[in-house]
Design an enzyme around this catalytic site. Structure first.
Site, short mmCIF file in Angstrom:
data_model
loop_
_atom_site.label_atom_id
_atom_site.label_comp_id
_atom_site.label_asym_id
_atom_site.label_seq_id
_atom_site.Cartn_x
_atom_site.Cartn_y
_atom_site.Cartn_z
CG HIS A 228 -8.11 -10.87 4.19
ND1 HIS A 228 -8.68 -10.32 5.58
CD2 HIS A 228 -7.55 -9.84 3.75
CE1 HIS A 228 -8.45 -9.02 5.54
NE2 HIS A 228 -7.79 -8.85 4.35
N GLY B 245 0.83 -1.35 -0.03
CA GLY B 245 0.12 0.02 0.15
C GLY B 245 0.91 1.21 0.02
#
Length: 322
Positions: free
Chosen positions: A233, A166
């Site tokens: 996930h 990120g």
């Protein structure tokens, strides 16, 4: 339990910017409707329901935000706007729950069924969604960063590659606490540019590198640790295996693959688990599921550390490395 009026009213209120517009003395319904170019009759219905929720309150001239409603303003730093605003990544993604029956029936994400393309393609096509998603990730970790940094012996690793890192918030916090570590972040071009700005703001330029790329492609090789923070996930088993495979092939023979995210039956939330399914087709896996995924690529689980009330760290080594 069946009512959708309240969750949707909150989302529409935030999307219209009502908590921001109704500060101070507030405003009349007629003035607001003119400014927003919406139906005054319909807006009155919305405001009346928001008043029953304590988001706004009636005044002699219209409505104003309550102290509780003011927490939904932009710029408060609590991340709520992103999850509620229908034109930001989080709020848009939440509507994938409309397709939950499809996801439960097929095991696939509902997001593409609703929007015509998957979440990641949507971010690529709409830069404002990418920007709001990156901010969402920053907000998600803000309160937990001190515990993530303090909860593991990061000094063990001379070099860390933050895979899909990120805008660099997590890696910057680790490097700031451990002055000897070199960091290397990999992410797609727009986000990678934001990471460079983060590292520059923290004066970490001399100890950091940023590579523009996907974690499905070869990763920078030879690091002592590969960090996957809230990554797996978001993906089904096939894609999760591909990400782990890239980490395993790039790692130094004595290197580690570190997975930080909620773990089923330990630090996972059942509602968020359904969100991972509906939005991404992923899930928050149990320890044995992680162990099985990693074993396919010669990775052995060495231990699990509960870092925070929401996340664990799973420490994998290459088989035969001891």
């Amino acid at each position: 339990m069946a009512g959708l009026a309240t969750p949707m009213a909150l989302r529409v209120a935030v999307t219209l910017g009502l908590p921001d517009r109704l500060l101070g003395d507030g405003a009349s319904t007629e003035r607001l409707a003119t400014e927003l170019e919406v139906s005054p009759v319909a807006l009155e219905l919305l405001l009346a329901h928001l008043a029953t929720l304590g988001i706004v309150e009636r005044t002699a001239g219209g409505y104003r935000a309550t102290a509780f409603g003011a927490t939904l303003r932009t710029g408060t730093g609590n991340g709520l706007t992103n999850f509620l605003h229908l034109e930001m990544a989080g709020g848009r993604a939440e509507l994938a729950f409309v397709e939950l029956l499809h996801s439960i029936t097929t095991g696939d994400a509902g997001y593409p069924r609703r929007y015509g393309r998957d979440f990641w393609a949507d971010l690529t096509a709409q830069p404002h969604l990418r920007e709001s998603f990156d901010q969402q990730m920053t907000d998600r970790f803000r309160e937990q960063l001190p515990r993530i940094v303090a909860g593991h012996d990061w000094a063990r690793f001379p070099s860390i590659v933050d895979v899909g890192g990120g805008n660099g918030t997590v890696l910057a916090a680790i490097l700031a606490a451990y002055g000897q570590i070199h960091g290397h972040l990999v992410d797609l071009p727009p986000t990678a540019a934001a990471a460079r700005r983060t590292f520059a703001a923290h004066r970490l330029g001399a100890r950091t590198e940023v590579t523009e790329g996907s974690f499905f492609d070869p990763l920078p090789a030879g690091a002592s640790a590969y960090l996957l923070c809230d990554i797996l996930h978001d993906w089904d088993d096939e894609h999760a295996r591909r990400i782990l495979a890239r980490c395993a092939e790039a790692a130094h023979p004595a290197g580690r693959v570190l997975v930080v995210e909620p773990v089923g039956d330990r630090r996972a939330d059942t509602g968020m688990d359904l969100a991972m399914l509906a939005i991404f087709g992923g899930r928050e896996r149990r320890v044995e599921e992680f162990r099985s995924l990693a074993a396919d690529h010669g990775l052995v689980l060495d231990g699990v550390t509960e870092l925070t009330d929401q996340r664990c760290l799973l420490d994998f080594r290459l088989a035969g490395s001891g």
